[in-house]
Scaffold this active site. Structure first.
Site, PDB file in Angstrom:
ATOM      1  N   ASP A 114       0.844  -1.189   0.000  1.00  0.00           N
ATOM      2  CA  ASP A 114       0.000   0.000   0.000  1.00  0.00           C
ATOM      3  C   ASP A 114       0.882   1.243   0.000  1.00  0.00           C
ATOM      4  OD1 ASP A 114      -2.500   1.270   0.011  1.00  0.00           O
ATOM      5  OD2 ASP A 114      -2.367   1.643   2.156  1.00  0.00           O
ATOM      6  N   GLU A 160     -10.095   4.133   3.898  1.00  0.00           N
ATOM      7  CA  GLU A 160      -9.304   4.919   2.967  1.00  0.00           C
ATOM      8  C   GLU A 160      -9.769   4.577   1.552  1.00  0.00           C
ATOM      9  OE1 GLU A 160      -5.108   4.522   3.655  1.00  0.00           O
ATOM     10  OE2 GLU A 160      -5.187   5.777   5.450  1.00  0.00           O
ATOM     11  N   HIS A 219      -4.147  14.130   0.479  1.00  0.00           N
ATOM     12  CA  HIS A 219      -4.245  13.319   1.694  1.00  0.00           C
ATOM     13  C   HIS A 219      -3.001  13.480   2.560  1.00  0.00           C
ATOM     14  CE1 HIS A 219      -5.023   9.929   4.350  1.00  0.00           C
ATOM     15  NE2 HIS A 219      -3.859   9.396   4.002  1.00  0.00           N
ATOM     16  N   THR A 251      -8.457  -5.443   4.058  1.00  0.00           N
ATOM     17  CA  THR A 251      -8.449  -4.553   2.906  1.00  0.00           C
ATOM     18  C   THR A 251      -9.509  -5.085   1.953  1.00  0.00           C
ATOM     19  OG1 THR A 251      -6.087  -4.076   3.129  1.00  0.00           O
ATOM     20  CG2 THR A 251      -7.089  -3.660   0.993  1.00  0.00           C
ATOM     21  N   GLN A 268      -2.652   2.966  14.976  1.00  0.00           N
ATOM     22  CA  GLN A 268      -1.628   3.515  14.090  1.00  0.00           C
ATOM     23  C   GLN A 268      -0.824   4.623  14.765  1.00  0.00           C
ATOM     24  OE1 GLN A 268      -3.246   4.904  10.379  1.00  0.00           O
ATOM     25  NE2 GLN A 268      -1.265   5.515   9.547  1.00  0.00           N
ATOM     26  N   ASP A 292      -8.737   0.543   2.286  1.00  0.00           N
ATOM     27  CA  ASP A 292      -7.715   0.188   3.262  1.00  0.00           C
ATOM     28  C   ASP A 292      -8.237   0.547   4.654  1.00  0.00           C
ATOM     29  OD1 ASP A 292      -5.325  -0.334   4.597  1.00  0.00           O
ATOM     30  OD2 ASP A 292      -4.482   1.630   4.129  1.00  0.00           O
ATOM     31  N   GLU A 327      -9.272   4.141  -2.090  1.00  0.00           N
ATOM     32  CA  GLU A 327      -8.107   3.901  -2.934  1.00  0.00           C
ATOM     33  C   GLU A 327      -8.505   3.140  -4.196  1.00  0.00           C
ATOM     34  OE1 GLU A 327      -4.610   2.365  -1.069  1.00  0.00           O
ATOM     35  OE2 GLU A 327      -5.138   3.140   0.930  1.00  0.00           O
ATOM     36  N   TYR A 331       1.317   5.726  -0.145  1.00  0.00           N
ATOM     37  CA  TYR A 331       0.908   6.981   0.505  1.00  0.00           C
ATOM     38  C   TYR A 331       1.209   8.071  -0.519  1.00  0.00           C
ATOM     39  CZ  TYR A 331       0.976  10.494   4.367  1.00  0.00           C
ATOM     40  OH  TYR A 331       0.739  11.564   5.212  1.00  0.00           O
ATOM     41  N   ARG A 362       1.818  17.493  12.162  1.00  0.00           N
ATOM     42  CA  ARG A 362       3.108  18.188  12.208  1.00  0.00           C
ATOM     43  C   ARG A 362       3.018  19.666  11.848  1.00  0.00           C
ATOM     44  NH1 ARG A 362       4.021  13.336   9.726  1.00  0.00           N
ATOM     45  NH2 ARG A 362       3.883  14.281   7.651  1.00  0.00           N
ATOM     46  N   TYR A 388       3.223   3.678  14.782  1.00  0.00           N
ATOM     47  CA  TYR A 388       3.797   3.913  13.457  1.00  0.00           C
ATOM     48  C   TYR A 388       5.219   4.468  13.467  1.00  0.00           C
ATOM     49  CZ  TYR A 388       3.317   9.036  13.202  1.00  0.00           C
ATOM     50  OH  TYR A 388       3.452  10.390  13.387  1.00  0.00           O
ATOM     51  N   GLU A 438      -9.608  12.690   7.659  1.00  0.00           N
ATOM     52  CA  GLU A 438      -9.573  14.020   7.052  1.00  0.00           C
ATOM     53  C   GLU A 438     -10.930  14.716   7.129  1.00  0.00           C
ATOM     54  OE1 GLU A 438      -7.214  13.909   3.117  1.00  0.00           O
ATOM     55  OE2 GLU A 438      -7.801  11.829   3.536  1.00  0.00           O
ATOM     56  N   ARG A 490      -6.943   4.134  13.409  1.00  0.00           N
ATOM     57  CA  ARG A 490      -6.087   5.308  13.563  1.00  0.00           C
ATOM     58  C   ARG A 490      -5.444   5.404  14.938  1.00  0.00           C
ATOM     59  NH1 ARG A 490      -5.112   6.462   8.376  1.00  0.00           N
ATOM     60  NH2 ARG A 490      -7.004   6.971   7.221  1.00  0.00           N
ATOM     61  N   THR A 504      -4.557   6.813  -0.188  1.00  0.00           N
ATOM     62  CA  THR A 504      -5.837   7.509  -0.104  1.00  0.00           C
ATOM     63  C   THR A 504      -5.939   8.605  -1.151  1.00  0.00           C
ATOM     64  OG1 THR A 504      -5.870   7.084   2.267  1.00  0.00           O
ATOM     65  CG2 THR A 504      -7.401   8.729   1.450  1.00  0.00           C
ATOM     66  N   LYS A 534      -3.204  -1.571  10.073  1.00  0.00           N
ATOM     67  CA  LYS A 534      -3.651  -1.797   8.706  1.00  0.00           C
ATOM     68  C   LYS A 534      -3.888  -3.278   8.399  1.00  0.00           C
ATOM     69  CE  LYS A 534      -2.814   2.528   7.215  1.00  0.00           C
ATOM     70  NZ  LYS A 534      -3.682   3.359   6.367  1.00  0.00           N
TER      71      LYS A 534
END
Length: 418
Positions: free
Chosen positions: A125, A198, A132, A254, A237, A230, A200, A127, A141, A241, A360, A234, A346, A250
């Site tokens: 998968d 997600e 996204h 799927t 995660q 996916d 996708e 990113y 961040r 992560y 989101e 969260r 995503t 994850k």
């Protein structure tokens, strides 16, 4: 390309997702029968396994459709893929001289159960959606550091679990995991409370490789595309992560749509990737239009309630194409196998209604959605059904994938409490 006419009347409806221009591949069964290969045409399925057994499809010396998945065809490569498509088109086109032989081999989709259309060898998968990545990075961040330094240079990805890829309609069990929320002094083991989806697309590798391949060679290797969800925990995660990325967050499931749309059916809808902020290295540069203009949407339906459309976007929003993702995957010499599945990452657009995940859409839970039923959601609740749909719009026809849906079941009792 205009609508191609078929003697199957429903395939000539301009709003039907499975015209003769499409001919997607799936695996189906009917009551009391074993799963077998089939091709969607209008609201019917052509039993390809039976057609081959009767000698109506004869591409190579060995049978291609005696197993309930499409991998044997996929590994044959583009020449045989094209030969099958030409044969199917001839059998199903208006005026076909073989209509009487084929008609008894049609099964109503309404009477069929769909199964996994191919055996997944491995699953990776990515990113690779700019909006996204920008949204998620901003949440965690700040906007000035939203994108990691490498993001504009390579399609970032991780290796997922092929064993947990399931076909649309499979129920999804809310996972347990180790969590550490902002108010927790220590981690705890509990069911995920921030379960998400997600939106996708999935690219399926047909011909294998051994060693690095170019972007063009990668594109030639791709057999077809599916919708892909996916499912993502969260809160699991967020705790796990760093520094190595997603793992158990994850691994629950799927989901993919039941029909593989062959790449050739999407040729009229090719489009370019977005303008680059920085020039890519030579081995990843675009070699032509490698994305597709495919409208996508997500609906959410609480148990017993009508569905609400919560997102609409388009596959053309991706920053890196599936061919670039596949080419990058091979740069280390990593062999790719028939049946490998690549998740796009995503797919989100630049505005709020185009965001392809609840993370989101609710901005991390701070801005809950209000559904048409009046209920609110920040993340998925037990009993909710999430459905992805997608279609490419041609002149007088559409190319569809079938729904990619799953209902979320409550978590199991604590599996470690004896």
């Amino acid at each position: 390309m205009p609508l191609m006419k078929s003697w199957v009347a429903s395939a000539n409806d301009a709003t039907h997702p499975f015209p003769l221009n499409n001919l997607p591949y799936g695996v189906f069964s009917t009551e009391g029968s074993h799963p077998r290969c089939g091709v969607a045409i209008g609201d019917m399925i052509l039993d390809v396994t039976a057609a081959e057994a009767k000698g109506l499809i004869d591409l190579i010396e060995e049978p291609l459709f005696d197993l309930p998945f499409w991998n044997p065809l996929m590994e044959q490569g583009p020449a045989v893929w094209a030969a099958l498509r030409n044969r199917l088109t001839g059998l199903l086109a208006a005026g076909s001289e073989e209509q009487e032989k084929i008609e008894p081999l049609l099964v109503a989709q309404a009477e069929a159960e769909m199964h996994m259309p191919f055996a997944v060898s491995e699953y990776t998968d990515f990113y690779a959606g700019r909006h996204h990545a920008q949204n998620v990075g901003t949440m965690f961040r700040g906007p000035e550091n939203a994108l990691p330094p490498n993001w504009l240079h390579i399609p970032i990805g991780y290796n997922g679990r092929a064993s947990s890829v399931v076909v649309s309609g499979t129920e999804i069990r809310r996972p347990w995991g180790q969590l550490k929320g902002p108010n927790d002094s220590l981690p705890r083991f509990a069911p995920s409370q921030r379960f998400d989806i997600e939106l996708e697309m999935g690219a399926i590798v047909g011909t294998p490789s051994d060693g690095p391949v170019s972007v063009q060679e990668a594109d030639d290797m791709i057999f077809g595309y599916v919708l892909l969800n996916d499912w993502s925990a969260r809160d699991i995660q967020a705790w796990e992560y760093q520094p190595l990325g997603p793992f158990q967050a994850k691994a629950t499931a799927t989901s993919i749509s039941p029909w593989i749309v062959p790449k050739v059916a999407l040729e009229p809808f090719r489009c370019d990737t977005p303008e680059r902020d920085v020039e890519l290295l030579e081995h990843l540069k675009d070699v032509g239009p490698m994305l597709y203009d495919i409208d996508l949407q997500v609906t959410m339906a609480p148990e017993g309630k009508a569905a609400t459309t919560i997102a609409r976007t388009n596959y053309n929003q991706m920053y890196f194409s599936a061919a670039q993702q596949l080419a990058h995957h091979t740069t280390s010499g990593c062999p790719m196998n028939t049946g490998d599945l690549l998740g796009s990452g995503t797919i989100s657009g630049p505005t709020k209604p185009e965001r392809g995940s609840l993370l989101e859409l609710s901005w991390g839970g701070k801005e809950p959605l209000t559904l048409d039923s009046g209920e609110t959601r920040s993340f998925i609740e037990d009993g909710d059904t999430l459905t992805l749909t997608g279609s490419a719009k041609g002149k007088g026809y559409i190319i569809g994938f079938g729904d990619c849906s799953g209902a979320v079941l409550p978590a199991l009792p604590n599996p470690y409490k004896r």
